[in-house]
Design an enzyme around this catalytic site. Structure first.
Site, PDB file in Angstrom:
ATOM      1  N   ASP A  67       0.819  -1.215   0.000  1.00  0.00           N
ATOM      2  CA  ASP A  67       0.000   0.000   0.000  1.00  0.00           C
ATOM      3  C   ASP A  67       0.853   1.266   0.000  1.00  0.00           C
ATOM      4  O   ASP A  67       2.069   1.223   0.197  1.00  0.00           O
ATOM      5  CB  ASP A  67      -0.965   0.005   1.197  1.00  0.00           C
ATOM      6  CG  ASP A  67      -0.317  -0.501   2.492  1.00  0.00           C
ATOM      7  OD1 ASP A  67       0.926  -0.449   2.596  1.00  0.00           O
ATOM      8  OD2 ASP A  67      -1.052  -0.952   3.393  1.00  0.00           O
ATOM      9  N   ASP A 136      -7.488  -2.723  14.141  1.00  0.00           N
ATOM     10  CA  ASP A 136      -8.858  -2.982  13.683  1.00  0.00           C
ATOM     11  C   ASP A 136      -8.945  -4.254  12.834  1.00  0.00           C
ATOM     12  O   ASP A 136      -9.966  -4.512  12.203  1.00  0.00           O
ATOM     13  CB  ASP A 136      -9.398  -1.774  12.896  1.00  0.00           C
ATOM     14  CG  ASP A 136      -8.617  -1.491  11.610  1.00  0.00           C
ATOM     15  OD1 ASP A 136      -7.642  -2.221  11.313  1.00  0.00           O
ATOM     16  OD2 ASP A 136      -8.981  -0.542  10.892  1.00  0.00           O
ATOM     17  N   HIS A 138      -7.153  -5.012  10.163  1.00  0.00           N
ATOM     18  CA  HIS A 138      -6.909  -4.885   8.716  1.00  0.00           C
ATOM     19  C   HIS A 138      -5.624  -5.599   8.292  1.00  0.00           C
ATOM     20  O   HIS A 138      -4.692  -5.734   9.079  1.00  0.00           O
ATOM     21  CB  HIS A 138      -6.896  -3.422   8.255  1.00  0.00           C
ATOM     22  CG  HIS A 138      -5.722  -2.599   8.716  1.00  0.00           C
ATOM     23  ND1 HIS A 138      -5.801  -1.231   8.889  1.00  0.00           N
ATOM     24  CD2 HIS A 138      -4.441  -2.922   9.021  1.00  0.00           C
ATOM     25  CE1 HIS A 138      -4.627  -0.767   9.266  1.00  0.00           C
ATOM     26  NE2 HIS A 138      -3.787  -1.769   9.358  1.00  0.00           N
ATOM     27  N   GLU A 143      -9.619  -1.953   5.335  1.00  0.00           N
ATOM     28  CA  GLU A 143     -10.271  -1.610   6.596  1.00  0.00           C
ATOM     29  C   GLU A 143     -11.556  -2.424   6.769  1.00  0.00           C
ATOM     30  O   GLU A 143     -12.052  -3.025   5.805  1.00  0.00           O
ATOM     31  CB  GLU A 143     -10.579  -0.110   6.597  1.00  0.00           C
ATOM     32  CG  GLU A 143      -9.342   0.783   6.437  1.00  0.00           C
ATOM     33  CD  GLU A 143      -8.404   0.766   7.648  1.00  0.00           C
ATOM     34  OE1 GLU A 143      -8.393  -0.224   8.416  1.00  0.00           O
ATOM     35  OE2 GLU A 143      -7.663   1.745   7.831  1.00  0.00           O
TER      36      GLU A 143
HETATM   37  P1  PGA Z   1       2.299  -1.586  12.591  1.00  0.00           P
HETATM   38  O1  PGA Z   1       1.138  -1.510  11.518  1.00  0.00           O
HETATM   39  O2  PGA Z   1       3.246  -2.633  12.132  1.00  0.00           O
HETATM   40  O3  PGA Z   1       2.932  -0.217  12.559  1.00  0.00           O
HETATM   41  O4  PGA Z   1       1.670  -1.912  13.896  1.00  0.00           O
HETATM   42  C1  PGA Z   1       0.578  -2.714  11.075  1.00  0.00           C
HETATM   43  C2  PGA Z   1      -0.565  -2.447  10.125  1.00  0.00           C
HETATM   44  O5  PGA Z   1      -1.310  -1.469  10.291  1.00  0.00           O
HETATM   45  O6  PGA Z   1      -0.743  -3.251   9.210  1.00  0.00           O
END
Ligand code: PGA
Length: 270
Positions: A67, A136, A138, A143
């Site tokens: 992404d 959440d 994802h 999302e």
């Molecule tokens: P993080 O993010 O590794 O910074 O916790 C993970 C994500 O949102 O996929």
């Protein structure tokens, strides 16, 4: 799903880097799906160490990131292209032309998304997809409510994600609201998925992903539909799993499983 619970974030990183390195050695021209965020940083550091100390060769590897924020160019320090250069690409011998990150500045985003899917396909598909997970639930920026069949597209970030990423931008108001992300359907087409999670903040999302129902409200739960997924956790991220003892048991009997499996299994884990 194979659930591996390691004692510390460092051992998660060593194990994850070992899985990536095994593939790169076995298939030098492999296609890696890569993730950004705090979770894979130690894994990338370990891959850099393996490149430096053990000559792990990235010269033929092709990568596709999950992404990118809309509106941020490759030189913006908050962009994921910049993150990847800083944490991996600039420190190993991967040709820059082999690395792909969605374009956050595309004039025609829909066209750019179709092109990204086509490039993944033309590269032969993703051999190993590295994933983090949001609080959440994802995967990539899919999302809650994302179609489980979704493809690369524009997505509005959820409030939890904006909150979780606020620190990197200094304030929640500065976090871009939109991102280009590969879809859940895109991820499910990878040959193998490796999801990493660290820390107690991820424990609930991990429980829902591993032991909850498959639901678009927790897009990581779609991984239950994939036939070769490894979920690699530290103790804190595994803290809410009800069947922890069983996952440990499975790991301690891996040598038995290997002897029973035989050469025809092709390495597929579950
Ligand atoms: P993080 O993010 O590794 O910074 O916790 C993970 C994500 O949102 O996929």
């Amino acid at each position: 799903m194979r659930v591996i619970i390691e004692a510390s974030p460092e051992s998660v990183a060593r194990r994850a880097a070992g899985i990536v390195a095994d593939l790169v050695r076995r298939k030098p021209r492999c296609v890696l799906g890569l993730a950004t965020g705090s979770t894979p940083q130690r894994t990338y550091a370990e891959l850099i160490r393996l490149h430096r100390d053990e000559a792990l060769d990235f010269s033929q590897v092709v990568t596709f990131n999950l992404d990118e924020y809309v509106g941020l160019g490759p030189d913006d320090p908050h962009s994921y292209r910049h993150f990847m250069r800083q944490h991996l690409f600039d420190h190993v011998n991967i040709p820059p032309g082999n690395t792909h990150v969605p374009n956050g500045l595309a004039d025609n985003v829909d066209l750019a998304c179709e092109q990204y899917e086509r490039e993944i396909h033309e590269a032969g598909g993703i051999d190993l997809q590295l994933l983090g997970i949001g609080t959440d639930g994802h995967i990539a920026f899919n999302e809650p409510g994302s179609s489980l069949g979704s493809r690369t597209r524009l997505k509005t970030l959820a409030p939890e994600t904006i909150r979780d990423n606020a620190a990197q931008f200094g304030h929640a108001d500065r976090v871009p609201r939109l991102a280009v992300t590969v879809g859940v359907g895109t991820i499910l087409e990878s040959r193998r998925c490796l999801l990493l999670a660290l820390g107690a903040a991820k424990a609930q999302a991990i429980r829902q992903t591993v032991e909850g129902p498959v639901t678009a409200q927790v897009t990581a739960s779609a991984l239950q539909l994939h036939r070769d997924v490894t979920i690699l956790l530290d103790e804190a991220a595994a803290g809410q799993l009800e069947r922890r003892a069983y996952y440990h048991e499975v790991e301690s009997s891996q040598h038995l499983l290997e002897t029973r499996r035989g050469p025809a299994s092709g390495g597929v884990r579950r």
